[in-house]
Design a protein around this motif. Structure first.
Motif, PDB file in Angstrom:
ATOM      1  N   GLY A  89      -7.690   8.097   4.582  1.00 17.69           N
ATOM      2  CA  GLY A  89      -8.662   8.250   3.861  1.00 17.69           C
ATOM      3  C   GLY A  89      -7.797   7.922   2.437  1.00 17.69           C
ATOM      4  N   PHE A  90      -6.426   7.856   2.327  1.00 17.38           N
ATOM      5  CA  PHE A  90      -6.053   7.578   1.071  1.00 17.38           C
ATOM      6  C   PHE A  90      -6.440   6.225   0.553  1.00 17.38           C
ATOM      7  CE2 PHE A  90      -3.265  10.960   2.461  1.00 17.38           C
ATOM      8  CZ  PHE A  90      -2.434  11.186   1.593  1.00 17.38           C
ATOM      9  N   GLU A  91      -6.385   6.287  -0.873  1.00 20.89           N
ATOM     10  CA  GLU A  91      -6.709   4.796  -1.466  1.00 20.89           C
ATOM     11  C   GLU A  91      -5.613   4.040  -1.589  1.00 20.89           C
ATOM     12  OE1 GLU A  91      -8.387   3.326  -5.905  1.00 20.89           O
ATOM     13  OE2 GLU A  91      -8.045   5.398  -5.465  1.00 20.89           O
ATOM     14  N   ARG A  92      -5.893   2.570  -1.227  1.00 22.17           N
ATOM     15  CA  ARG A  92      -4.750   1.898  -1.132  1.00 22.17           C
ATOM     16  C   ARG A  92      -4.634   1.066  -2.828  1.00 22.17           C
ATOM     17  NH1 ARG A  92      -2.083  -1.855   2.070  1.00 22.17           N
ATOM     18  NH2 ARG A  92      -3.209  -1.007   4.001  1.00 22.17           N
ATOM     19  N   ARG A  93      -3.613   1.244  -3.356  1.00 18.83           N
ATOM     20  CA  ARG A  93      -3.300   0.543  -4.700  1.00 18.83           C
ATOM     21  C   ARG A  93      -2.223  -0.376  -4.656  1.00 18.83           C
ATOM     22  NH1 ARG A  93      -4.457   4.326  -8.973  1.00 18.83           N
ATOM     23  NH2 ARG A  93      -6.302   5.754  -8.482  1.00 18.83           N
ATOM     24  N   ALA A  94      -2.224  -1.276  -5.533  1.00 19.22           N
ATOM     25  CA  ALA A  94      -1.307  -2.524  -5.516  1.00 19.22           C
ATOM     26  C   ALA A  94      -0.618  -2.563  -6.902  1.00 19.22           C
ATOM     27  CB  ALA A  94      -2.025  -3.848  -5.021  1.00 19.22           C
ATOM     28  N   THR A  95       0.737  -2.728  -7.066  1.00 20.66           N
ATOM     29  CA  THR A  95       1.350  -2.893  -8.325  1.00 20.66           C
ATOM     30  C   THR A  95       2.154  -3.816  -8.355  1.00 20.66           C
ATOM     31  OG1 THR A  95       0.955  -0.415  -8.757  1.00 20.66           O
ATOM     32  CG2 THR A  95       2.691  -1.606 -10.032  1.00 20.66           C
ATOM     33  N   THR A  96       2.404  -4.863  -9.291  1.00 19.09           N
ATOM     34  CA  THR A  96       3.408  -6.057  -9.281  1.00 19.09           C
ATOM     35  C   THR A  96       4.528  -5.368  -9.796  1.00 19.09           C
ATOM     36  OG1 THR A  96       1.770  -7.686  -9.621  1.00 19.09           O
ATOM     37  CG2 THR A  96       3.961  -8.152 -10.336  1.00 19.09           C
ATOM     38  N   VAL A  97       5.792  -5.345  -8.892  1.00 18.53           N
ATOM     39  CA  VAL A  97       6.903  -4.732  -9.356  1.00 18.53           C
ATOM     40  C   VAL A  97       8.263  -5.741  -9.283  1.00 18.53           C
ATOM     41  CG1 VAL A  97       6.244  -2.508  -8.609  1.00 18.53           C
ATOM     42  CG2 VAL A  97       7.262  -4.036  -6.885  1.00 18.53           C
ATOM     43  N   THR A  98       9.219  -5.477  -9.621  1.00 17.53           N
ATOM     44  CA  THR A  98      10.600  -6.342  -9.488  1.00 17.53           C
ATOM     45  C   THR A  98      11.028  -6.226  -8.065  1.00 17.53           C
ATOM     46  OG1 THR A  98      11.001  -5.762 -11.611  1.00 17.53           O
ATOM     47  CG2 THR A  98      12.841  -6.618 -10.267  1.00 17.53           C
ATOM     48  N   GLY A  99      11.113  -7.539  -7.184  1.00 16.29           N
ATOM     49  CA  GLY A  99      11.546  -7.569  -5.954  1.00 16.29           C
ATOM     50  C   GLY A  99      12.927  -7.470  -5.963  1.00 16.29           C
ATOM     51  N   PRO A 100      13.531  -7.238  -4.743  1.00 14.51           N
ATOM     52  CA  PRO A 100      15.164  -7.028  -4.331  1.00 14.51           C
ATOM     53  C   PRO A 100      15.795  -8.002  -5.289  1.00 14.51           C
ATOM     54  CG  PRO A 100      14.002  -7.076  -2.549  1.00 14.51           C
ATOM     55  CD  PRO A 100      12.845  -7.575  -3.311  1.00 14.51           C
ATOM     56  N   LEU A 101      15.760  -9.225  -5.516  1.00 12.06           N
ATOM     57  CA  LEU A 101      16.353 -10.095  -6.331  1.00 12.06           C
ATOM     58  C   LEU A 101      15.883 -10.538  -7.537  1.00 12.06           C
ATOM     59  CD1 LEU A 101      17.845 -12.289  -3.202  1.00 12.06           C
ATOM     60  CD2 LEU A 101      18.885 -10.430  -4.515  1.00 12.06           C
ATOM     61  N   GLY A 102      14.788  -9.730  -8.287  1.00  9.74           N
ATOM     62  CA  GLY A 102      14.340  -9.821  -9.307  1.00  9.74           C
ATOM     63  C   GLY A 102      13.025 -10.587  -9.537  1.00  9.74           C
ATOM     64  N   GLU A 103      12.564 -11.227  -8.387  1.00 10.09           N
ATOM     65  CA  GLU A 103      11.464 -11.772  -8.210  1.00 10.09           C
ATOM     66  C   GLU A 103      10.346 -10.988  -8.393  1.00 10.09           C
ATOM     67  OE1 GLU A 103      12.036 -10.687  -4.324  1.00 10.09           O
ATOM     68  OE2 GLU A 103      13.008 -11.254  -5.909  1.00 10.09           O
ATOM     69  N   PRO A 104       8.888 -11.303  -8.827  1.00 14.53           N
ATOM     70  CA  PRO A 104       7.896 -10.411  -8.949  1.00 14.53           C
ATOM     71  C   PRO A 104       7.285 -10.238  -7.441  1.00 14.53           C
ATOM     72  CG  PRO A 104       7.311 -12.466  -9.977  1.00 14.53           C
ATOM     73  CD  PRO A 104       8.747 -12.264  -9.771  1.00 14.53           C
ATOM     74  N   VAL A 105       6.916  -9.267  -7.080  1.00 16.16           N
ATOM     75  CA  VAL A 105       6.153  -8.987  -5.756  1.00 16.16           C
ATOM     76  C   VAL A 105       5.071  -7.958  -5.878  1.00 16.16           C
ATOM     77  CG1 VAL A 105       8.471  -9.204  -4.455  1.00 16.16           C
ATOM     78  CG2 VAL A 105       7.574  -6.976  -4.940  1.00 16.16           C
ATOM     79  N   THR A 106       4.079  -7.925  -5.253  1.00 12.65           N
ATOM     80  CA  THR A 106       2.803  -7.142  -5.165  1.00 12.65           C
ATOM     81  C   THR A 106       3.126  -6.107  -4.054  1.00 12.65           C
ATOM     82  OG1 THR A 106       1.358  -8.975  -6.065  1.00 12.65           O
ATOM     83  CG2 THR A 106       0.582  -6.966  -5.285  1.00 12.65           C
ATOM     84  N   ALA A 107       3.095  -4.953  -4.359  1.00 12.86           N
ATOM     85  CA  ALA A 107       3.695  -3.950  -3.414  1.00 12.86           C
ATOM     86  C   ALA A 107       2.411  -2.915  -3.451  1.00 12.86           C
ATOM     87  CB  ALA A 107       4.718  -3.184  -4.004  1.00 12.86           C
ATOM     88  N   ALA A 108       2.205  -2.494  -2.087  1.00 14.76           N
ATOM     89  CA  ALA A 108       0.915  -1.513  -1.998  1.00 14.76           C
ATOM     90  C   ALA A 108       1.554  -0.212  -2.054  1.00 14.76           C
ATOM     91  CB  ALA A 108       0.230  -1.864  -0.625  1.00 14.76           C
ATOM     92  N   TRP A 109       0.570   0.698  -2.321  1.00 12.59           N
ATOM     93  CA  TRP A 109       0.975   2.439  -2.188  1.00 12.59           C
ATOM     94  C   TRP A 109      -0.298   2.939  -2.071  1.00 12.59           C
ATOM     95  CZ3 TRP A 109      -0.243   5.593  -6.261  1.00 12.59           C
ATOM     96  CH2 TRP A 109      -0.724   4.874  -7.722  1.00 12.59           C
ATOM     97  N   ALA A 110      -0.145   4.179  -1.689  1.00 12.75           N
ATOM     98  CA  ALA A 110      -1.665   5.064  -1.431  1.00 12.75           C
ATOM     99  C   ALA A 110      -1.653   6.291  -2.258  1.00 12.75           C
ATOM    100  CB  ALA A 110      -1.809   5.257  -0.093  1.00 12.75           C
ATOM    101  N   LEU A 111      -2.700   6.735  -2.613  1.00 10.78           N
ATOM    102  CA  LEU A 111      -2.907   7.861  -3.451  1.00 10.78           C
ATOM    103  C   LEU A 111      -3.958   8.264  -2.954  1.00 10.78           C
ATOM    104  CD1 LEU A 111      -2.291   9.248  -5.999  1.00 10.78           C
ATOM    105  CD2 LEU A 111      -4.102   8.037  -7.242  1.00 10.78           C
ATOM    106  N   ARG A 112      -4.156   9.890  -2.816  1.00 11.49           N
ATOM    107  CA  ARG A 112      -5.225  10.666  -2.588  1.00 11.49           C
ATOM    108  C   ARG A 112      -5.315  12.159  -3.537  1.00 11.49           C
ATOM    109  NH1 ARG A 112      -6.689  12.034   3.453  1.00 11.49           N
ATOM    110  NH2 ARG A 112      -4.983  13.451   3.243  1.00 11.49           N
ATOM    111  N   GLY A 113      -6.040  12.112  -4.518  1.00 11.41           N
ATOM    112  CA  GLY A 113      -5.980  13.508  -5.338  1.00 11.41           C
ATOM    113  C   GLY A 113      -4.482  13.111  -5.881  1.00 11.41           C
ATOM    114  N   ASP A 114      -3.912  14.366  -5.926  1.00 14.86           N
ATOM    115  CA  ASP A 114      -2.093  14.276  -6.682  1.00 14.86           C
ATOM    116  C   ASP A 114      -1.263  13.982  -5.684  1.00 14.86           C
ATOM    117  OD1 ASP A 114      -2.210  16.534  -5.225  1.00 14.86           O
ATOM    118  OD2 ASP A 114      -1.907  17.826  -7.155  1.00 14.86           O
ATOM    119  N   VAL A 115      -1.593  13.524  -4.390  1.00 10.83           N
ATOM    120  CA  VAL A 115      -0.536  12.971  -3.438  1.00 10.83           C
ATOM    121  C   VAL A 115      -0.510  11.406  -3.174  1.00 10.83           C
ATOM    122  CG1 VAL A 115       0.324  13.433  -0.953  1.00 10.83           C
ATOM    123  CG2 VAL A 115      -0.686  15.301  -2.299  1.00 10.83           C
TER     124      VAL A 115
END
Length: 409
Positions: A89-115
């Protein structure tokens, strides 16, 4: 700790999962079918935990069509942690961030309420690089810090940081830099990314950390309890799998020593003591950065994820449990999800069997872990490449066999 959570059964009902709540428990009447809980981790490289549950369910119901099945994909804080959170039931979010060697990567994370649930492998994982000497020395956790910042922007006040599968050995310096910390060399300029660059560190200043960090509870979820350095530390134990040569391991170990020394000068004795704390060496030392810079609480990943996913409640509804992961081996017995599932089920007197890609544990080790039997895909297809390519179909066949052995009326 995890406010706003709802029970797994409620999530399944909201999502329209097929659960047969009208069935009686196996011990509640003659001829009643057992309620089965599938609590398996991913088969790395072939199936997600969600897909494992789907294929197992298909196979079980070929043998016992009316079998009541509930699925709860599990994880231990490493790869698949976000997927497991989304499944309940957490909501999937996606954010473009800096990869290990500096390249952009799209990374998933999850949110439910304030967790929020942040999986560092999404941003700084080994899957984003080719393991070699360069990546072992230069990979950074900067992108993980950017994910944490995105979680704070979204209103998170409790953040579960699942670590594992990292490409980096930078002690979490990149993560802290993304949140506002400054790490400078003798020339007053920021040191470069990656663990090796920390050898030139002269000054650490954490006064610029995002002020929201102080008001947020960070939970470091890991299945390893290594210290930062030494023979059991991050470089020695995990550096080689990231492409580090013996000389690279020595370089990284010395650089992390310098890092801990400088942080100790800036923050006092607690920074030096944290280098020896359980979990400091997790995921290339990002555990140390989280303990020192985020005031994170280290907890076993299985324990944290089970609480987050509502595993205890799901287990209460079960008469029989199926767990598993891609490889059941010696590592499984040390903090991996299947061992945690089996331990909890055994405490309640519930039988547990396992499915896996390959089995590298003798029967006595399985029994000692609380697993009655394991069904490996390699029993049906010994060729590793074909076994991984055909994992779904093979898993259904093994699940059908399992149902006939244990669950058929």
């Amino acid at each position: 700790m995890f406010q706003g959570s709802c029970k797994v059964g409620e999530i399944h009902e909201e999502q329209g999962e097929h659960r047969q709540d009208t069935e009686h428990r196996a011990d509640g009447g003659r001829g009643a079918l057992p309620r089965v809980l599938i609590a398996a981790d991913k088969f790395k490289g072939s199936l997600t935990a969600v897909e494992v549950a789907e294929h197992v369910t298909t196979g079980l119901r070929r043998a016992v069509p009316a079998l009541p099945v509930e699925s709860l994909p599990v994880a231990d804080g490493g790869d698949g942690t976000v997927d497991a959170a989304v499944a309940v039931g957490f909501e999937r979010r996606a954010t473009t961030v800096t990869g290990p060697l500096g390249e952009p990567v799209t990374a998933a994370w999850a949110l439910r309420g304030d967790v929020a649930v942040v999986e560092m492998a999404e941003a700084s994982g080994l899957r984003h690089v080719t393991p070699d000497s360069r990546s072992a020395l230069a990979s950074s956790t900067y992108g993980t810090g950017e994910l944490l910042r995105a979680a704070l922007d979204a209103g998170a006040r409790t953040v579960v940081l699942g670590v594992g599968g990292s490409a980096s050995t930078d002690g979490g310096a990149g993560m802290l830099a993304a949140l506002g910390a400054a790490f400078t060399g003798a020339d007053g300029r920021p040191v470069g990314p990656g663990g090796a660059a920390l050898a030139g560190l002269e000054r650490a200043d954490l006064s610029g950390l995002d002020p929201r960090v102080a008001g947020t509870a960070f939970v470091l979820a890991s299945d390893v309890d290594n210290p930062l350095r030494g023979p059991k530390g991050a470089p020695a134990v995990y550096g080689p799998q990231k492409g580090a040569s013996p000389q690279d391991v020595a370089t990284l170990d010395a650089a992390l020593g310098r890092y801990a020394e400088v942080l100790g000068a800036a923050l006092g004795s607690r920074a030096a003591e944290a280098a020896e704390a359980p979990g400091a060496g997790a995921a290339g030392g990002i555990g140390y950065g989280a303990l020192v810079g985020l005031d994170a609480v280290f907890r076993p990943g299985v324990e944290v994820l089970f609480e987050l996913l509502g595993f205890a409640e799901a287990l209460e509804r079960a008469d029989f449990v199926i767990t598993g992961e891609g490889s059941l081996d010696a590592q499984t017995l040390h903090g991996k999800a299947p061992a945690g599932v089996a331990q909890a089920a055994r405490a309640r007197g519930v039988d547990v069997v396992a499915v896996c890609g390959r089995l590298a544990l003798p029967p006595e080790a399985l029994g000692g872990a609380g697993i009655r039997r394991a069904y490996a895909l390699t029993e049906l297809e010994p060729d590793p490449a074909r076994c991984m390519a055909e994992a779904g179909a093979l898993l259904e066949r093994q699940a059908e066999r399992l149902a006939r052995d244990f669950l058929a009326p």
